[in-house]
Scaffold this motif. Sequence first.
Motif, PDB file in Angstrom:
ATOM      1  N   LEU A   1      13.204  -3.753  12.925  1.00 10.70           N
ATOM      2  CA  LEU A   1      13.491  -5.169  13.179  1.00 10.70           C
ATOM      3  C   LEU A   1      14.765  -5.347  14.005  1.00 10.70           C
ATOM      4  N   VAL A   2      15.736  -4.473  13.807  1.00  6.74           N
ATOM      5  CA  VAL A   2      16.940  -4.522  14.643  1.00  6.74           C
ATOM      6  C   VAL A   2      16.569  -4.218  16.095  1.00  6.74           C
ATOM      7  N   LYS A   3      15.692  -3.222  16.288  1.00 13.31           N
ATOM      8  CA  LYS A   3      15.235  -2.896  17.641  1.00 13.31           C
ATOM      9  C   LYS A   3      14.507  -4.075  18.280  1.00 13.31           C
ATOM     10  N   LEU A   4      13.854  -4.891  17.470  1.00  9.95           N
ATOM     11  CA  LEU A   4      13.131  -6.059  17.966  1.00  9.95           C
ATOM     12  C   LEU A   4      14.042  -7.282  18.098  1.00  9.95           C
TER      13      LEU A   4
ATOM     14  N   ILE B   1      -0.801   6.050   1.340  1.00 12.27           N
ATOM     15  CA  ILE B   1       0.619   5.760   1.521  1.00 12.27           C
ATOM     16  C   ILE B   1       1.256   6.764   2.478  1.00 12.27           C
ATOM     17  N   ARG B   2       0.900   8.041   2.337  1.00 11.48           N
ATOM     18  CA  ARG B   2       1.434   9.060   3.251  1.00 11.48           C
ATOM     19  C   ARG B   2       1.035   8.757   4.701  1.00 11.48           C
ATOM     20  N   ALA B   3      -0.241   8.439   4.889  1.00 11.15           N
ATOM     21  CA  ALA B   3      -0.730   8.174   6.242  1.00 11.15           C
ATOM     22  C   ALA B   3      -0.063   6.947   6.836  1.00 11.15           C
ATOM     23  N   SER B   4       0.080   5.888   6.044  1.00 11.13           N
ATOM     24  CA  SER B   4       0.699   4.656   6.544  1.00 11.13           C
ATOM     25  C   SER B   4       2.156   4.894   6.917  1.00 11.13           C
ATOM     26  N   HIS B   5       2.869   5.648   6.090  1.00  8.54           N
ATOM     27  CA  HIS B   5       4.275   5.936   6.382  1.00  8.54           C
ATOM     28  C   HIS B   5       4.413   6.765   7.656  1.00  8.54           C
ATOM     29  N   ALA B   6       3.570   7.786   7.786  1.00  9.73           N
ATOM     30  CA  ALA B   6       3.632   8.636   8.980  1.00  9.73           C
ATOM     31  C   ALA B   6       3.279   7.844  10.236  1.00  9.73           C
ATOM     32  N   LEU B   7       2.277   6.969  10.137  1.00  7.34           N
ATOM     33  CA  LEU B   7       1.905   6.137  11.283  1.00  7.34           C
ATOM     34  C   LEU B   7       3.053   5.204  11.672  1.00  7.34           C
ATOM     35  N   GLY B   8       3.741   4.673  10.671  1.00  7.43           N
ATOM     36  CA  GLY B   8       4.872   3.791  10.956  1.00  7.43           C
ATOM     37  C   GLY B   8       5.998   4.506  11.674  1.00  7.43           C
ATOM     38  N   CYS B   9       6.333   5.700  11.213  1.00  6.77           N
ATOM     39  CA  CYS B   9       7.414   6.469  11.850  1.00  6.77           C
ATOM     40  C   CYS B   9       7.015   6.906  13.262  1.00  6.77           C
ATOM     41  N   LEU B  10       5.752   7.300  13.420  1.00  6.21           N
ATOM     42  CA  LEU B  10       5.279   7.703  14.739  1.00  6.21           C
ATOM     43  C   LEU B  10       5.331   6.525  15.706  1.00  6.21           C
ATOM     44  N   ALA B  11       4.891   5.358  15.268  1.00  6.72           N
ATOM     45  CA  ALA B  11       4.917   4.173  16.125  1.00  6.72           C
ATOM     46  C   ALA B  11       6.352   3.804  16.497  1.00  6.72           C
ATOM     47  N   TYR B  12       7.281   3.940  15.535  1.00  2.99           N
ATOM     48  CA  TYR B  12       8.686   3.656  15.852  1.00  2.99           C
ATOM     49  C   TYR B  12       9.191   4.595  16.943  1.00  2.99           C
TER      50      TYR B  12
ATOM     51  N   GLN C   1       7.664   5.948  19.232  1.00  2.88           N
ATOM     52  CA  GLN C   1       7.049   5.640  20.517  1.00  2.88           C
ATOM     53  C   GLN C   1       7.344   4.206  20.967  1.00  2.88           C
ATOM     54  N   ALA C   2       8.312   3.560  20.290  1.00  4.07           N
ATOM     55  CA  ALA C   2       8.723   2.183  20.621  1.00  4.07           C
ATOM     56  C   ALA C   2       7.577   1.183  20.478  1.00  4.07           C
ATOM     57  N   ARG C   3       6.633   1.467  19.600  1.00  2.54           N
ATOM     58  CA  ARG C   3       5.537   0.533  19.304  1.00  2.54           C
ATOM     59  C   ARG C   3       5.928  -0.193  18.014  1.00  2.54           C
ATOM     60  N   TYR C   4       6.934  -1.054  18.145  1.00  5.62           N
ATOM     61  CA  TYR C   4       7.623  -1.578  16.977  1.00  5.62           C
ATOM     62  C   TYR C   4       6.773  -2.497  16.108  1.00  5.62           C
ATOM     63  N   ASP C   5       5.962  -3.354  16.704  1.00  4.24           N
ATOM     64  CA  ASP C   5       5.107  -4.226  15.893  1.00  4.24           C
ATOM     65  C   ASP C   5       4.108  -3.397  15.082  1.00  4.24           C
ATOM     66  N   GLU C   6       3.571  -2.366  15.721  1.00  6.10           N
ATOM     67  CA  GLU C   6       2.650  -1.464  15.023  1.00  6.10           C
ATOM     68  C   GLU C   6       3.370  -0.735  13.890  1.00  6.10           C
ATOM     69  N   ALA C   7       4.612  -0.341  14.143  1.00  6.89           N
ATOM     70  CA  ALA C   7       5.397   0.339  13.111  1.00  6.89           C
ATOM     71  C   ALA C   7       5.592  -0.561  11.896  1.00  6.89           C
ATOM     72  N   LEU C   8       5.933  -1.829  12.133  1.00  7.86           N
ATOM     73  CA  LEU C   8       6.156  -2.758  11.022  1.00  7.86           C
ATOM     74  C   LEU C   8       4.893  -2.949  10.193  1.00  7.86           C
ATOM     75  N   GLU C   9       3.758  -3.037  10.856  1.00  7.47           N
ATOM     76  CA  GLU C   9       2.496  -3.223  10.142  1.00  7.47           C
ATOM     77  C   GLU C   9       2.218  -2.038   9.221  1.00  7.47           C
ATOM     78  N   SER C  10       2.418  -0.837   9.736  1.00  8.86           N
ATOM     79  CA  SER C  10       2.148   0.361   8.933  1.00  8.86           C
ATOM     80  C   SER C  10       3.152   0.506   7.796  1.00  8.86           C
ATOM     81  N   LEU C  11       4.415   0.287   8.076  1.00 11.37           N
ATOM     82  CA  LEU C  11       5.448   0.455   7.051  1.00 11.37           C
ATOM     83  C   LEU C  11       5.322  -0.583   5.942  1.00 11.37           C
ATOM     84  N   SER C  12       4.910  -1.795   6.301  1.00 15.38           N
ATOM     85  CA  SER C  12       4.770  -2.832   5.280  1.00 15.38           C
ATOM     86  C   SER C  12       3.676  -2.457   4.281  1.00 15.38           C
ATOM     87  N   ARG C  13       2.656  -1.739   4.748  1.00 16.79           N
ATOM     88  CA  ARG C  13       1.600  -1.300   3.824  1.00 16.79           C
ATOM     89  C   ARG C  13       2.164  -0.386   2.743  1.00 16.79           C
TER      90      ARG C  13
END
Length: 313
Positions: free
Chosen positions: A191-194, A145-156, A158-170
């Motif tokens: 999602l607002v950014k998208l 859970i920690r890794a998925s959350h950190a990956l989601g925030c990092l992707a956000y 870096q404007a990698r929004y689809d990747e962020a959503l995938e990680s955060l949903s986990r």
Amino acid sequence: MAPKKSVETSPEAAKARLAQAGRNEPCPCGSGKKYKKCHLQEDEAAASPPAGPPDPDERLQNGWRLVEQRRPGAAEKEFKAALELKADLVDAVVGIGMAKLQAGDNDGARTELSKVVKLSEKVAADLKNDKAKDGFTRKEAQPYIRASHALGCLAYDQARYDEALESLSRVYEVDEGTVGTEARLVAGKTLVKLNRPADAVPILEHATKGEGGAGRAHVGLALAQFLAGNEKAALEALDKALEHNLHFGKAVLRQLRGRADNPLGATPGSREEALIYAQTYGDVWDDAGKKFLEAALQARHGRSSESVAAPAG
């Protein structure tokens, strides 16, 4: 001279005698001998037992303390040392990823944190099969859970929004506690950014019921509803947000000065909480959203003034 007497041999008793007597003073046992000729050596050995085998968990905790002290280089060394002692210690891999993230090595952080997600496939499957909503309370699931959350925030970031959503949903699919709520808040602004505010609405509505997210989730929900064309619902969400914290509106409009650097220490309803919201989520409030917010605050202030000025009876 009396013979050497027996004494308690526990480390605590030995330390007490070492503190009580000097080397050339009479031994505390009462033999009349000098301490150095009686129990000194035994007490020194008892008070400082030989070191045990290296402890990977101790190295792991040292690493997290160094992360808290913002010393990522030293922290990474501790996490790697823990891994050398225990190769399957997934928490240490998370630590390396977080240390790299803190040091600004985003690519390195992504590599390490993605390893954790891969190593946690069975844990993720078990959480899904259990239909878990308390994932972060399960020790074996925390690295995932920690890794998925950190990956989601990092992707956000870096404007990698689809990747962020995938990680955060986990995260929020298996946790409805504080960590899951934070993941929903970040997913909402993603999602607002998208340009998908309508999709953000149900995620943020769920976050309004989560731990610690009620006020901030209502602010985000107000924006999502406004951008989705639901102004009445937006005003209702904004009123609920301001009931929680009157400072939210001014913080987003940058009418509050200052900066808050301790998210975990912010008191609900405080200026600090509002400033943290603005610092973390304020970037999604575009000009149109801010005009809506400003007009809503002015109207709300007008209603309050009329209420105060209204004659009794």
